[in-house]
Design a protein around this motif. Structure first.
Motif, PDB file in Angstrom:
ATOM      1  N   ALA A   1      -7.500   1.718   2.553  1.00  0.00           N
ATOM      2  CA  ALA A   1      -7.243   1.494   1.131  1.00  0.00           C
ATOM      3  C   ALA A   1      -8.354   0.651   0.536  1.00  0.00           C
ATOM      4  CB  ALA A   1      -5.891   0.811   0.934  1.00  0.00           C
TER       5      ALA A   1
ATOM      6  N   THR B   1      -4.313   6.587  -0.909  1.00  0.00           N
ATOM      7  CA  THR B   1      -3.441   5.411  -0.890  1.00  0.00           C
ATOM      8  C   THR B   1      -3.629   4.630  -2.185  1.00  0.00           C
ATOM      9  OG1 THR B   1      -5.123   4.038   0.166  1.00  0.00           O
ATOM     10  CG2 THR B   1      -3.621   5.236   1.619  1.00  0.00           C
TER      11      THR B   1
ATOM     12  N   VAL C   1       0.867  -1.184   0.000  1.00  0.00           N
ATOM     13  CA  VAL C   1       0.000   0.000   0.000  1.00  0.00           C
ATOM     14  C   VAL C   1       0.899   1.227   0.000  1.00  0.00           C
ATOM     15  CG1 VAL C   1      -1.708   1.342   1.273  1.00  0.00           C
ATOM     16  CG2 VAL C   1      -1.909  -1.153   1.177  1.00  0.00           C
TER      17      VAL C   1
END
Length: 656
Positions: free
Chosen positions: A640, A603, A575
């Motif tokens: 995310a 992200t 990530v």
């Protein structure tokens, strides 16, 4: 006649006298007489050299040979003497060789007599014969002075013995191999029968199937190795191996069916979990019904307060029965709560950057405290008393109170322990007959109650050990999960916070340069698909790396990587934490390229090299400014998404 004196030895004188007598006899005696015929030739006497040489040649011992030469040494020339000494040396050598020949022949006879090949039916007899053969071979090798003709008989005996021993050994080896091969077949057969019995009548386990297959392989290997057994002897075991294949195949099919059913059940369960967690994962923050926050409780900062929507916050307390492994320098703790009613259950995994307690040596106990009859007065009234100074193996509870009852014949309770690091004995006189002495868990130690407690050091001269508490203000990060009472809904998010009155804030407006922060991350994730895609959900741990650039406008960016799921398996994920502004007080938020965007930045979740579109958010704080002016730690949260199927929420803590 005129004679030349040549030698005065007795041999020479005797020889000369004999010659003179013969001359007189030939000429007649008294001046008259006539000869009857020609005079005979006189018989020559042996010379000293000849006499000595004959004696040397016939000598039976080295001493006799040497004595024969020594007897004429003065009667022969130097050259003759050298020749005689050479003859002596030759005779001595010949006599020595004759002795060696006799000794070597005797050794050969003895060694040959030890070789017995009459009965070689046992390994012991064969081994004994081999040892005797070795001894005979060594005797032959050592018989250098014995003629080949004399050794021929022993060589023939040696060859015959070697042939007999080799033949006997071959028979014994074959018998041994046959025995071992039959034992191997019998053992493998028994193991296979036991393994087949375990497969019957039930759905087998993988271990049972593995055992049966291994047993069948072992029997097949034993059959292949039974080269000395006849086909007739091996036939029953071959039939057994052939017949075992069918029940093993049947059991394998049953196992595969059961595994498939279990896998389907697990997949269905995982799909249900992934669906609930996918719906329940949210970014931290929100307002009203979308509120998803957690922080140390402002009233009791030993608890984590979790707020979901408009409902009042629920306090989670540390569950000491559920340990959590540390992440680097960050200690792990699990907090839980199960409120009354139908509020469901709460669980939080929290990692905190707590320093270690420090210990400092002080003065002698008797110097710091006044002792009466070797004892202190009331411990709780001692100067500088703190609960952290009280310790005892008897105070072994992790929470709450433990009581100590005075015995019938005791005036007071006695408990071994230590005070301020000095070992000794605690004494407690109960307040009254209905009250017991008590020790209650307190911060880093125990509170003593229920009577008057005194302490008697074992050695009053022992030095005090002052223990200072670990940090009471520290950064933490983690994730939390709420499950409804019926388990139908999940709610999950993450948080980071700073415990204590000191928020660890920094002032870095004038800081310049770069700093790298590395540490750990943890959170919850869900990959949910209703169209045949992946269904996977649970919690994770990972690594985080952040790079801060301190310039006129401070920025920071980073990556979360090396994901490991709650099942212990690695995930090929990462990530990216997109570049974000860092405020002068350490807050991480805002777009460095757009001053009007002051919120958390996005992200990018990558799975197996496939990156999703930028989404989600991340934010945090730089805290604990060091002596060099650079913040020492970074904490934050991130959320995310991977298209429509994936959601992840987590938090991180990293050190410079």
């Amino acid at each position: 006649m005129k004679f030349r004196e040549k030698s005065t030895s007795k041999f020479y004188a005797f020889a000369m006298a004999a010659v003179f007598a013969l001359v007189l006899a030939g000429c007649g005696g008294g001046g008259g007489g006539t000869a009857a015929g020609p005079d005979p030739e006189p018989t020559p006497m042996p010379t000293p050299y000849e006499t000595a040489l004959e004696a040397i040649t016939a000598a039976d011992t080295p001493e006799a040979a040497q004595a024969a030469y020594d007897a004429v040494k003065d009667d022969v020339t130097a050259t003759a003497g050298e020749m005689l000494q050479a003859a002596v040396d030759a005779r001595v050598a010949e006599l020595a060789k004759m002795d060696r020949v006799q000794e070597q022949k005797m050794a050969l006879m003895t060694a040959a007599g030890m070789v017995d090949t009459s009965d070689l039916s046992t390994q012991e007899a064969v081994d004994a014969a081999r040892e005797a053969i070795v001894a005979l071979r060594e005797a032959l090798d050592a018989a250098d002075d014995v003629s080949d003709a004399d050794k021929a008989m022993y060589m023939s005996q040696l060859d015959d013995a070697v042939a007999a021993v080799d033949e006997a050994q071959g028979g014994i080896d074959t018998a041994t191999r046959r025995t071992n091969q039959m034992e191997a077949l019998t053992s493998a057969s028994g193991t296979l029968q036991a393994a087949l019995a375990a497969l019957s009548g039930q759905t087998p386990t993988k271990a049972q199937l593995d055992a049966a297959n291994m047993a069948l392989t072992a029997l097949s290997d034993a059959l292949m190795g039974a080269e000395d057994l006849t086909d007739t002897e091996k036939a029953p075991y071959q039939r057994e191996a052939d017949n075992a294949a069918a029940p093993i195949r049947t059991a394998q099919a049953a196992f595969d069916d059961a595994e498939e059913a279990a896998e389907n059940a697990r997949n269905m369960a995982m799909m249900a979990t992934a669906m609930k967690l996918h719906a329940g994962i949210s970014a931290p923050g929100g307002t009203g019904d979308t509120t998803r926050t957690a922080a140390y409780d402002t009233t009791d900062d030993s608890m984590i307060a979790v707020t979901i929507g408009s409902v009042a916050a629920v306090n989670l307390s540390e569950d000491e029965d559920m340990p959590l492994a540390a992440r680097g320098e960050w200690a792990g703790m699990i907090f839980t709560a199960e409120p009354e009613g139908e509020a469901g259950t709460y669980e939080a995994h929290v990692y905190s950057h707590i320093g270690d307690p420090t210990v400092t040596e002080g003065a002698a106990f008797s110097t710091a405290y006044t002792l009466t009859d070797g004892e202190t007065g009331d411990v709780t009234a001692l100067t500088g008393h703190a609960t952290s100074r009280v310790a005892s193996p008897s105070f072994d509870q992790s929470a709450g109170t433990k009581e100590f009852e005075k015995g019938d014949n005791q005036e007071r309770v006695m408990i071994a322990g230590s005070y301020q690091g000095v070992s000794g004995t605690y004494y407690c006189t109960p307040t009254n007959a209905t009250t017991n002495c008590r020790a209650t868990v307190a911060d880093m130690g125990f509170t003593l109650m229920g009577g008057t407690w005194s302490f008697k050091p074992s050695n009053p001269a022992q030095k005090l050990m002052d223990t200072s508490a670990a940090d009471e203000s520290y950064a933490s990060y983690g994730w939390w999960l709420h499950k409804s009472e019926d388990g139908s809904t999940y709610t999950a998010s993450a948080f980071h916070d700073y415990r204590g009155t000191d928020a660890g804030t920094v002032a870095i407006a004038d800081l310049r340069g770069t700093a790298i922060y590395t540490g750990g991350a943890a959170g919850k994730y869900a990959l949910h698909s209703t169209t045949g895609g992946m269904n996977d959900a649970g919690h994770f741990t990972a690594d985080v790396s952040l790079t801060a650039t301190f310039a006129e406008d401070h920025t920071i960016e980073g990556t979360v990587s090396n994901f490991v799921g709650g099942d212990g398996e690695a995930r090929d994920w990462s990530v990216a934490l997109n570049s974000s502004t860092v405020a002068d007080a350490g807050a991480i938020a805002g777009d460095p390229e757009d001053s009007t965007d002051t919120g958390p930045q996005m992200t990018v979740w990558t799975i197996g090299g496939n990156a999703a579109d930028a989404a989600g958010q991340w934010s945090g704080d730089l805290r604990e400014e060091g002596d060099d002016g650079v913040p020492g730690i970074a904490t934050g949260t991130f959320y995310a998404e991977f298209g429509r199927d994936g959601k992840m929420v987590g938090a991180f803590g990293a050190n410079k």
